[in-house]
Design a protein around this motif. Structure first.
Motif: not given
Lengths: 201, 280
Positions: A9-10, A15-16, A20-22, A118
Protein backbone atom coordinates in the motif's frame (compact mmCIF):
# COMPACT_ATOMS: atom_id res chain seq x y z
CA UNK A 1 -6.61 -11.11 -9.58
CA UNK A 2 -4.55 -8.99 -7.34
CA UNK A 3 -4.14 -5.44 -8.42
CA UNK A 4 -0.55 -4.35 -8.60
CA UNK A 5 -0.86 -1.81 -5.82
CA UNK A 6 -2.59 -4.00 -3.30
CA UNK A 7 0.46 -5.87 -2.09
CA UNK A 8 2.32 -2.81 -1.03
CA UNK A 9 0.00 0.00 0.00
CA UNK A 10 2.93 2.33 0.39
CA UNK A 11 4.56 1.59 -2.94
CA UNK A 12 3.61 4.90 -4.47
CA UNK A 13 5.93 7.67 -3.52
CA UNK A 14 7.21 6.16 -0.29
CA UNK A 15 10.88 6.20 0.49
CA UNK A 16 11.18 2.65 -0.85
CA UNK A 17 10.08 3.76 -4.29
CA UNK A 18 12.97 6.06 -4.96
CA UNK A 19 15.32 3.38 -6.16
CA UNK A 20 18.21 5.43 -4.94
CA UNK A 21 21.07 3.79 -3.17
CA UNK A 22 23.21 6.81 -2.69
CA UNK A 23 25.26 6.71 0.43
CA UNK A 24 28.41 8.33 1.54
CA UNK A 25 31.48 6.59 0.27
CA UNK A 26 32.50 5.18 3.59
CA UNK A 27 32.72 1.58 2.49
CA UNK A 28 36.18 0.30 1.96
CA UNK A 29 37.57 3.37 3.63
CA UNK A 30 40.31 3.58 6.16
CA UNK A 31 40.26 0.86 8.72
CA UNK A 32 38.09 -1.60 6.85
CA UNK A 33 39.46 -5.07 7.16
CA UNK A 34 42.04 -4.09 9.73
CA UNK A 35 42.08 -5.36 13.22
CA UNK A 36 40.25 -3.29 15.75
CA UNK A 37 38.14 -1.36 13.33
CA UNK A 38 34.92 -1.58 15.24
CA UNK A 39 33.99 0.26 18.41
CA UNK A 40 35.01 -1.38 21.61
CA UNK A 41 38.39 -2.38 20.30
CA UNK A 42 41.26 -0.02 20.91
CA UNK A 43 43.28 1.26 18.02
CA UNK A 44 40.56 1.45 15.38
CA UNK A 45 38.71 4.55 14.30
CA UNK A 46 35.11 4.14 15.47
CA UNK A 47 32.74 3.66 12.58
CA UNK A 48 29.20 4.81 12.94
CA UNK A 49 26.22 2.56 13.47
CA UNK A 50 24.76 3.91 10.24
CA UNK A 51 27.81 2.81 8.26
CA UNK A 52 27.89 -0.62 9.81
CA UNK A 53 24.16 -1.17 9.30
CA UNK A 54 24.56 -0.20 5.64
CA UNK A 55 27.43 -2.67 5.24
CA UNK A 56 25.36 -5.45 6.72
CA UNK A 57 22.44 -4.69 4.40
CA UNK A 58 24.85 -4.70 1.43
CA UNK A 59 26.12 -8.12 2.47
CA UNK A 60 22.57 -9.46 2.77
CA UNK A 61 21.07 -7.91 -0.36
CA UNK A 62 23.93 -7.59 -2.84
CA UNK A 63 26.10 -10.52 -1.80
CA UNK A 64 28.85 -8.14 -0.69
CA UNK A 65 31.44 -9.38 1.84
CA UNK A 66 30.16 -10.07 5.33
CA UNK A 67 31.48 -7.31 7.64
CA UNK A 68 34.32 -8.34 9.86
CA UNK A 69 33.50 -9.95 13.16
CA UNK A 70 30.16 -11.45 12.14
CA UNK A 71 29.62 -15.20 11.96
CA UNK A 72 29.72 -15.59 8.17
CA UNK A 73 27.86 -18.90 8.23
CA UNK A 74 24.97 -17.45 10.22
CA UNK A 75 24.80 -14.28 8.10
CA UNK A 76 24.74 -16.48 4.99
CA UNK A 77 21.87 -18.47 6.50
CA UNK A 78 19.99 -15.23 7.08
CA UNK A 79 20.69 -14.16 3.48
CA UNK A 80 19.25 -17.40 2.12
CA UNK A 81 16.22 -17.21 4.40
CA UNK A 82 15.64 -13.65 3.25
CA UNK A 83 15.73 -14.66 -0.41
CA UNK A 84 13.32 -17.54 0.14
CA UNK A 85 10.93 -15.23 2.00
CA UNK A 86 11.09 -12.78 -0.92
CA UNK A 87 10.45 -15.61 -3.36
CA UNK A 88 7.29 -16.53 -1.45
CA UNK A 89 6.07 -12.94 -1.45
CA UNK A 90 6.75 -12.51 -5.18
CA UNK A 91 4.94 -15.78 -5.90
CA UNK A 92 1.80 -14.33 -4.29
CA UNK A 93 2.00 -11.23 -6.52
CA UNK A 94 3.05 -13.16 -9.65
CA UNK A 95 1.43 -16.59 -9.33
CA UNK A 96 1.79 -17.56 -13.00
CA UNK A 97 5.44 -16.55 -13.07
CA UNK A 98 6.12 -18.75 -10.06
CA UNK A 99 3.99 -21.57 -11.52
CA UNK A 100 6.06 -21.43 -14.69
CA UNK A 101 9.09 -22.55 -12.69
CA UNK A 102 7.30 -25.21 -10.64
CA UNK A 103 9.52 -26.52 -7.85
CA UNK A 104 12.48 -24.58 -9.25
CA UNK A 105 10.82 -21.25 -8.39
CA UNK A 106 12.53 -20.43 -5.11
CA UNK A 107 15.98 -21.37 -6.39
CA UNK A 108 15.50 -19.52 -9.70
CA UNK A 109 14.15 -16.35 -8.14
CA UNK A 110 16.75 -16.42 -5.35
CA UNK A 111 19.56 -16.75 -7.87
CA UNK A 112 18.36 -13.64 -9.72
CA UNK A 113 17.51 -11.67 -6.55
CA UNK A 114 20.76 -12.40 -4.73
CA UNK A 115 22.29 -9.14 -5.96
CA UNK A 116 19.06 -7.13 -6.30
CA UNK A 117 17.79 -5.49 -3.11
CA UNK A 118 14.02 -5.66 -2.90
CA UNK A 119 11.86 -2.92 -4.35
CA UNK A 120 8.73 -4.62 -3.02
CA UNK A 121 7.32 -7.90 -4.28
CA UNK A 122 5.33 -6.35 -7.14
CA UNK A 123 8.38 -4.67 -8.68
CA UNK A 124 10.73 -7.55 -7.84
CA UNK A 125 8.53 -9.96 -9.81
CA UNK A 126 8.07 -7.45 -12.60
CA UNK A 127 11.81 -6.85 -12.96
CA UNK A 128 12.52 -10.58 -12.92
CA UNK A 129 9.80 -11.28 -15.51
CA UNK A 130 11.11 -8.53 -17.81
CA UNK A 131 14.63 -9.84 -17.44
CA UNK A 132 13.49 -13.33 -18.39
CA UNK A 133 11.38 -12.05 -21.28
CA UNK A 134 14.35 -10.10 -22.63
CA UNK A 135 16.39 -13.29 -22.69
CA UNK A 136 13.53 -15.30 -24.22
CA UNK A 137 13.27 -17.36 -21.04
CA UNK A 138 9.90 -16.25 -19.69
CA UNK A 139 7.73 -19.36 -19.23
CA UNK A 140 4.86 -19.34 -21.73
CA UNK A 141 2.22 -19.63 -19.03
CA UNK A 142 3.55 -16.43 -17.44
CA UNK A 143 3.19 -14.41 -20.65
CA UNK A 144 -0.38 -13.22 -20.11
CA UNK A 145 0.34 -12.12 -16.54
CA UNK A 146 3.22 -9.89 -17.61
CA UNK A 147 1.60 -8.64 -20.83
CA UNK A 148 -1.59 -7.68 -19.03
CA UNK A 149 0.28 -5.67 -16.42
CA UNK A 150 2.46 -4.04 -19.05
CA UNK A 151 -0.66 -2.99 -20.96
CA UNK A 152 -2.53 -1.79 -17.91
CA UNK A 153 0.28 -0.04 -16.05
CA UNK A 154 3.18 2.19 -16.91
CA UNK A 155 6.35 1.05 -15.14
CA UNK A 156 9.72 2.63 -15.85
CA UNK A 157 11.72 0.16 -13.78
CA UNK A 158 12.67 2.69 -11.13
CA UNK A 159 9.48 4.11 -9.65
CA UNK A 160 6.14 2.66 -8.60
CA UNK A 161 3.93 1.54 -11.55
CA UNK A 162 1.16 3.91 -12.54
CA UNK A 163 -2.13 3.29 -14.33
CA UNK A 164 -1.91 4.06 -18.04
CA UNK A 165 -4.18 6.83 -19.29
CA UNK A 166 -4.20 5.82 -22.95
CA UNK A 167 -4.62 2.52 -24.79
CA UNK A 168 -1.67 0.13 -25.05
CA UNK A 169 -0.62 -3.13 -26.68
CA UNK A 170 2.09 -5.19 -25.01
CA UNK A 171 3.39 -8.70 -25.54
CA UNK A 172 5.35 -11.21 -23.50
CA UNK A 173 6.29 -14.80 -24.25
CA UNK A 174 4.01 -14.93 -27.27
CA UNK A 175 0.96 -13.48 -25.57
CA UNK A 176 -0.46 -10.07 -26.46
CA UNK A 177 -2.49 -7.83 -24.17
CA UNK A 178 -4.59 -5.07 -25.68
CA UNK A 179 -5.82 -2.45 -23.24
CA UNK A 180 -8.45 0.11 -24.16
CA UNK A 181 -10.10 2.30 -21.52
CA UNK A 182 -9.00 -0.04 -18.75
CA UNK A 183 -10.37 -3.17 -20.45
CA UNK A 184 -7.71 -5.73 -21.34
CA UNK A 185 -8.07 -8.39 -24.02
CA UNK A 186 -5.55 -11.22 -24.02
CA UNK A 187 -4.53 -12.71 -27.35
CA UNK A 188 -2.39 -15.83 -27.40
CA UNK A 189 -0.61 -16.50 -30.65
CA UNK A 190 0.36 -20.02 -29.76
CA UNK A 191 -3.19 -21.32 -30.13
CA UNK A 192 -6.47 -20.08 -31.52
CA UNK A 193 -8.92 -18.11 -29.47
CA UNK A 194 -9.05 -15.04 -27.36
CA UNK A 195 -10.40 -14.23 -23.97
CA UNK A 196 -11.07 -10.96 -22.31
CA UNK A 197 -10.77 -9.87 -18.75
CA UNK A 198 -12.69 -7.26 -16.89
CA UNK A 199 -10.63 -4.52 -15.33
CA UNK A 200 -9.26 -5.27 -11.91
CA UNK A 201 -11.02 -3.60 -9.09
CA UNK B 1 1.84 5.87 31.72
CA UNK B 2 -1.79 5.80 32.83
CA UNK B 3 -3.04 4.58 29.46
CA UNK B 4 -0.27 2.00 29.26
CA UNK B 5 -1.18 0.56 32.64
CA UNK B 6 -4.83 0.38 31.59
CA UNK B 7 -3.86 -1.63 28.52
CA UNK B 8 -1.81 -4.02 30.58
CA UNK B 9 -4.65 -4.55 33.05
CA UNK B 10 -7.23 -5.59 30.45
CA UNK B 11 -7.19 -9.37 30.10
CA UNK B 12 -8.13 -10.24 26.53
CA UNK B 13 -7.00 -13.87 26.51
CA UNK B 14 -5.94 -15.69 23.37
CA UNK B 15 -6.05 -13.94 20.00
CA UNK B 16 -4.68 -14.29 16.52
CA UNK B 17 -2.77 -12.35 13.90
CA UNK B 18 -5.43 -11.40 11.35
CA UNK B 19 -4.39 -12.03 7.74
CA UNK B 20 -6.59 -11.81 4.63
CA UNK B 21 -6.02 -15.51 3.87
CA UNK B 22 -7.58 -16.61 7.20
CA UNK B 23 -10.15 -13.84 7.51
CA UNK B 24 -13.07 -16.28 7.40
CA UNK B 25 -11.54 -18.48 10.06
CA UNK B 26 -10.88 -15.51 12.34
CA UNK B 27 -14.44 -14.21 11.83
CA UNK B 28 -15.74 -17.57 13.06
CA UNK B 29 -13.89 -17.56 16.40
CA UNK B 30 -16.69 -17.02 18.95
CA UNK B 31 -14.48 -16.08 21.91
CA UNK B 32 -12.09 -13.74 20.09
CA UNK B 33 -11.43 -10.42 21.82
CA UNK B 34 -7.94 -9.53 20.56
CA UNK B 35 -6.32 -9.56 17.13
CA UNK B 36 -3.38 -7.99 15.39
CA UNK B 37 -3.07 -6.71 11.84
CA UNK B 38 0.09 -5.80 9.92
CA UNK B 39 -0.01 -2.00 10.01
CA UNK B 40 1.44 -1.58 6.52
CA UNK B 41 -1.39 -3.71 5.05
CA UNK B 42 -4.02 -1.19 6.17
CA UNK B 43 -4.54 1.91 4.06
CA UNK B 44 -4.55 5.20 5.92
CA UNK B 45 -7.58 6.22 3.87
CA UNK B 46 -10.11 4.24 1.90
CA UNK B 47 -11.66 0.93 2.86
CA UNK B 48 -10.34 -1.23 5.63
CA UNK B 49 -9.44 -4.77 4.53
CA UNK B 50 -12.51 -7.01 4.14
CA UNK B 51 -13.34 -8.69 7.41
CA UNK B 52 -11.74 -6.18 9.78
CA UNK B 53 -14.78 -3.87 10.16
CA UNK B 54 -16.88 -6.84 11.31
CA UNK B 55 -14.31 -7.68 14.00
CA UNK B 56 -14.27 -4.08 15.19
CA UNK B 57 -18.07 -4.04 15.29
CA UNK B 58 -17.92 -7.13 17.54
CA UNK B 59 -15.71 -5.23 19.94
CA UNK B 60 -12.53 -7.15 19.12
CA UNK B 61 -9.45 -5.06 19.92
CA UNK B 62 -7.35 -4.90 16.73
CA UNK B 63 -3.75 -3.80 17.21
CA UNK B 64 -1.70 -2.48 14.26
CA UNK B 65 1.66 -4.23 14.18
CA UNK B 66 4.27 -2.29 12.21
CA UNK B 67 7.04 -4.16 10.43
CA UNK B 68 8.79 -1.45 8.42
CA UNK B 69 9.33 1.51 10.69
CA UNK B 70 12.97 0.55 11.33
CA UNK B 71 13.05 1.84 14.90
CA UNK B 72 16.53 0.37 15.33
CA UNK B 73 17.93 2.17 12.32
CA UNK B 74 20.71 4.67 12.91
CA UNK B 75 18.77 7.00 10.63
CA UNK B 76 15.66 8.81 11.93
CA UNK B 77 12.34 7.07 11.29
CA UNK B 78 10.49 8.26 8.21
CA UNK B 79 7.84 10.75 9.42
CA UNK B 80 5.41 9.51 6.73
CA UNK B 81 5.59 5.99 8.16
CA UNK B 82 4.97 7.29 11.68
CA UNK B 83 1.96 9.24 10.46
CA UNK B 84 0.65 6.14 8.72
CA UNK B 85 0.95 4.06 11.89
CA UNK B 86 -0.76 6.74 13.96
CA UNK B 87 -3.57 7.10 11.42
CA UNK B 88 -4.16 3.35 11.28
CA UNK B 89 -4.22 3.15 15.09
CA UNK B 90 -6.91 5.83 15.17
CA UNK B 91 -8.91 4.16 12.37
CA UNK B 92 -8.91 0.84 14.20
CA UNK B 93 -9.58 2.49 17.59
CA UNK B 94 -6.67 0.38 18.76
CA UNK B 95 -5.74 0.29 22.45
CA UNK B 96 -2.04 0.24 21.49
CA UNK B 97 0.32 -0.31 18.56
CA UNK B 98 3.46 -2.38 18.27
CA UNK B 99 6.74 -2.40 16.36
CA UNK B 100 10.11 -4.15 16.50
CA UNK B 101 13.49 -3.50 18.01
CA UNK B 102 15.17 -3.98 14.66
CA UNK B 103 16.21 -2.19 11.51
CA UNK B 104 14.91 -2.99 8.03
CA UNK B 105 16.81 -0.58 5.78
CA UNK B 106 20.03 1.40 5.68
CA UNK B 107 21.26 4.10 3.33
CA UNK B 108 18.16 3.72 1.17
CA UNK B 109 18.46 -0.04 0.67
CA UNK B 110 15.65 -2.27 1.93
CA UNK B 111 16.77 -5.43 3.70
CA UNK B 112 13.36 -7.02 3.21
CA UNK B 113 13.38 -8.39 6.73
CA UNK B 114 13.81 -7.47 10.39
CA UNK B 115 17.51 -7.31 11.19
CA UNK B 116 19.13 -7.29 14.63
CA UNK B 117 20.90 -4.27 16.00
CA UNK B 118 23.98 -4.44 18.22
CA UNK B 119 23.31 -4.65 21.93
CA UNK B 120 25.36 -1.50 22.44
CA UNK B 121 24.69 1.85 24.08
CA UNK B 122 24.99 3.53 20.68
CA UNK B 123 22.18 1.33 19.36
CA UNK B 124 20.07 1.90 22.48
CA UNK B 125 20.42 5.64 21.86
CA UNK B 126 19.24 5.19 18.26
CA UNK B 127 16.18 3.19 19.34
CA UNK B 128 15.31 5.63 22.12
CA UNK B 129 15.48 8.57 19.71
CA UNK B 130 13.31 6.83 17.12
CA UNK B 131 10.77 5.68 19.69
CA UNK B 132 10.51 9.27 20.94
CA UNK B 133 9.92 10.50 17.38
CA UNK B 134 7.21 7.86 16.99
CA UNK B 135 5.35 8.12 20.29
CA UNK B 136 5.18 11.90 19.92
CA UNK B 137 2.65 11.30 17.17
CA UNK B 138 0.92 8.11 18.33
CA UNK B 139 -2.49 8.43 19.98
CA UNK B 140 -1.94 5.25 22.05
CA UNK B 141 0.93 3.42 23.81
CA UNK B 142 3.63 1.60 21.86
CA UNK B 143 4.81 -1.93 22.59
CA UNK B 144 8.27 -2.98 21.40
CA UNK B 145 9.03 -6.50 20.20
CA UNK B 146 12.50 -8.06 20.40
CA UNK B 147 13.12 -10.10 17.23
CA UNK B 148 14.44 -13.54 16.43
CA UNK B 149 17.96 -13.05 15.12
CA UNK B 150 19.86 -15.66 13.15
CA UNK B 151 23.12 -13.87 13.94
CA UNK B 152 24.47 -11.42 16.51
CA UNK B 153 26.68 -8.36 16.16
CA UNK B 154 30.33 -8.74 17.15
CA UNK B 155 30.29 -5.70 19.43
CA UNK B 156 27.49 -6.55 21.85
CA UNK B 157 28.10 -4.74 25.13
CA UNK B 158 24.91 -5.64 27.00
CA UNK B 159 23.13 -8.88 27.77
CA UNK B 160 19.80 -9.23 26.01
CA UNK B 161 17.90 -8.66 29.27
CA UNK B 162 19.89 -5.54 30.14
CA UNK B 163 19.58 -4.24 26.58
CA UNK B 164 15.79 -4.63 26.54
CA UNK B 165 15.32 -3.30 30.05
CA UNK B 166 17.43 -0.25 29.22
CA UNK B 167 15.30 0.47 26.15
CA UNK B 168 12.02 -0.01 28.03
CA UNK B 169 13.16 2.15 30.95
CA UNK B 170 14.35 4.97 28.74
CA UNK B 171 11.36 4.95 26.35
CA UNK B 172 8.52 4.10 28.74
CA UNK B 173 7.33 1.65 26.08
CA UNK B 174 5.53 -1.60 26.76
CA UNK B 175 7.00 -4.99 25.83
CA UNK B 176 5.60 -7.22 23.11
CA UNK B 177 7.23 -10.49 24.07
CA UNK B 178 7.46 -13.13 21.35
CA UNK B 179 8.05 -16.43 23.13
CA UNK B 180 8.93 -18.09 19.82
CA UNK B 181 11.68 -15.49 19.35
CA UNK B 182 12.91 -16.10 22.89
CA UNK B 183 12.99 -19.83 22.14
CA UNK B 184 14.68 -19.38 18.74
CA UNK B 185 17.40 -17.08 20.04
CA UNK B 186 18.16 -19.24 23.05
CA UNK B 187 18.29 -22.40 20.94
CA UNK B 188 20.55 -20.84 18.31
CA UNK B 189 22.86 -19.33 20.93
CA UNK B 190 22.93 -22.44 23.08
CA UNK B 191 21.28 -20.65 26.01
CA UNK B 192 18.37 -21.43 28.32
CA UNK B 193 15.27 -19.39 27.36
CA UNK B 194 14.20 -19.30 31.02
CA UNK B 195 17.29 -17.24 31.85
CA UNK B 196 15.89 -14.38 29.76
CA UNK B 197 12.33 -14.79 31.07
CA UNK B 198 13.65 -14.61 34.63
CA UNK B 199 15.37 -11.29 33.98
CA UNK B 200 12.82 -9.39 31.88
CA UNK B 201 10.35 -6.92 33.42
CA UNK B 202 7.34 -9.15 32.78
CA UNK B 203 4.93 -6.62 34.28
CA UNK B 204 5.66 -4.50 31.21
CA UNK B 205 4.39 -7.14 28.77
CA UNK B 206 1.43 -5.76 26.81
CA UNK B 207 0.87 -9.00 24.92
CA UNK B 208 2.68 -12.04 23.62
CA UNK B 209 3.38 -13.59 20.23
CA UNK B 210 3.36 -17.34 19.72
CA UNK B 211 4.52 -18.81 16.41
CA UNK B 212 5.99 -21.86 14.75
CA UNK B 213 9.32 -22.49 13.15
CA UNK B 214 11.61 -25.13 11.77
CA UNK B 215 15.25 -26.12 11.84
CA UNK B 216 17.33 -25.84 8.67
CA UNK B 217 20.99 -26.79 8.63
CA UNK B 218 21.43 -26.54 12.36
CA UNK B 219 19.68 -23.19 12.85
CA UNK B 220 16.13 -22.76 14.11
CA UNK B 221 14.19 -20.39 11.85
CA UNK B 222 11.19 -18.48 13.20
CA UNK B 223 9.20 -19.09 10.01
CA UNK B 224 5.58 -18.43 11.06
CA UNK B 225 4.73 -21.06 8.42
CA UNK B 226 5.24 -24.17 10.54
CA UNK B 227 3.41 -25.62 13.55
CA UNK B 228 4.09 -24.21 17.01
CA UNK B 229 6.57 -26.59 18.67
CA UNK B 230 5.79 -28.06 22.08
CA UNK B 231 8.87 -26.29 23.47
CA UNK B 232 7.32 -22.91 22.65
CA UNK B 233 4.03 -23.92 24.32
CA UNK B 234 6.02 -25.01 27.37
CA UNK B 235 7.61 -21.57 27.41
CA UNK B 236 4.12 -20.02 27.39
CA UNK B 237 3.34 -22.03 30.51
CA UNK B 238 6.60 -20.98 32.15
CA UNK B 239 5.91 -17.34 31.30
CA UNK B 240 2.36 -17.45 32.66
CA UNK B 241 3.55 -19.12 35.87
CA UNK B 242 5.73 -16.03 36.42
CA UNK B 243 3.39 -13.33 35.15
CA UNK B 244 0.44 -14.03 32.89
CA UNK B 245 0.24 -11.46 30.08
CA UNK B 246 -3.13 -9.88 29.22
CA UNK B 247 -3.15 -11.38 25.72
CA UNK B 248 -1.31 -13.97 23.64
CA UNK B 249 -1.73 -14.25 19.89
CA UNK B 250 -0.91 -16.93 17.35
CA UNK B 251 1.08 -15.57 14.41
CA UNK B 252 0.82 -17.45 11.14
CA UNK B 253 2.11 -15.90 7.91
CA UNK B 254 1.77 -18.48 5.19
CA UNK B 255 1.31 -22.18 4.35
CA UNK B 256 -1.99 -21.84 6.20
CA UNK B 257 -3.14 -25.21 7.52
CA UNK B 258 -6.73 -26.47 7.49
CA UNK B 259 -9.00 -24.80 10.05
CA UNK B 260 -8.91 -27.75 12.52
CA UNK B 261 -5.14 -27.35 12.84
CA UNK B 262 -5.40 -23.62 13.55
CA UNK B 263 -8.17 -24.37 16.06
CA UNK B 264 -5.96 -26.93 17.78
CA UNK B 265 -3.07 -24.45 17.97
CA UNK B 266 -5.28 -21.75 19.50
CA UNK B 267 -6.65 -24.26 22.01
CA UNK B 268 -3.14 -25.41 22.87
CA UNK B 269 -2.04 -21.83 23.54
CA UNK B 270 -5.11 -21.25 25.73
CA UNK B 271 -4.40 -24.44 27.69
CA UNK B 272 -0.73 -23.55 28.10
CA UNK B 273 -1.61 -20.05 29.33
CA UNK B 274 -4.60 -20.99 31.47
CA UNK B 275 -6.99 -18.84 29.46
CA UNK B 276 -10.38 -20.05 28.19
CA UNK B 277 -10.53 -21.45 24.67
CA UNK B 278 -11.79 -18.95 22.11
CA UNK B 279 -12.77 -21.54 19.49
CA UNK B 280 -16.05 -22.73 21.02
Amino acid sequence: MTTPTSGNPRAGGGPDATGKHGRAGERGGAGRGREGDHPGQPGGAPRSLATRQAELVEALTRAKPVPEGFDAVKVAAARVALLRKRAGEVARQWPMLAAGFGDRWKASFSSWAATQPTQGSLRDGWDFARDLDGRGELPAIAGAELAEREARWSYDGSAAPRTRRGPAVRSAAGTFAVQVAGHVRIVRLSYAGTRSRKPST
Amino acid sequence: MGAAVAVAETAYGVGIGWRPEISGFVAGLPGLRFAEVVAESVHAHGDLPDGLPALLDRGVAVVPHGVRLSLGGAEPVDPARVTHLATVAARLRAPLVSEHIAFVRAAGVEAGHLLPIPRSFEAVDAVVANVARTTAELPVPLALEPIAALFDWPDDELSEADFLTEILDRTGALLLLDVANVYANARNRGEDPLDLLNKLPLDRVAYVHVAGGAEHQGLYHDTHTDAVPQEVLDLVTELCARHRPPALILERDGDYPPAPELTAELDAIAAAAGYPAITT
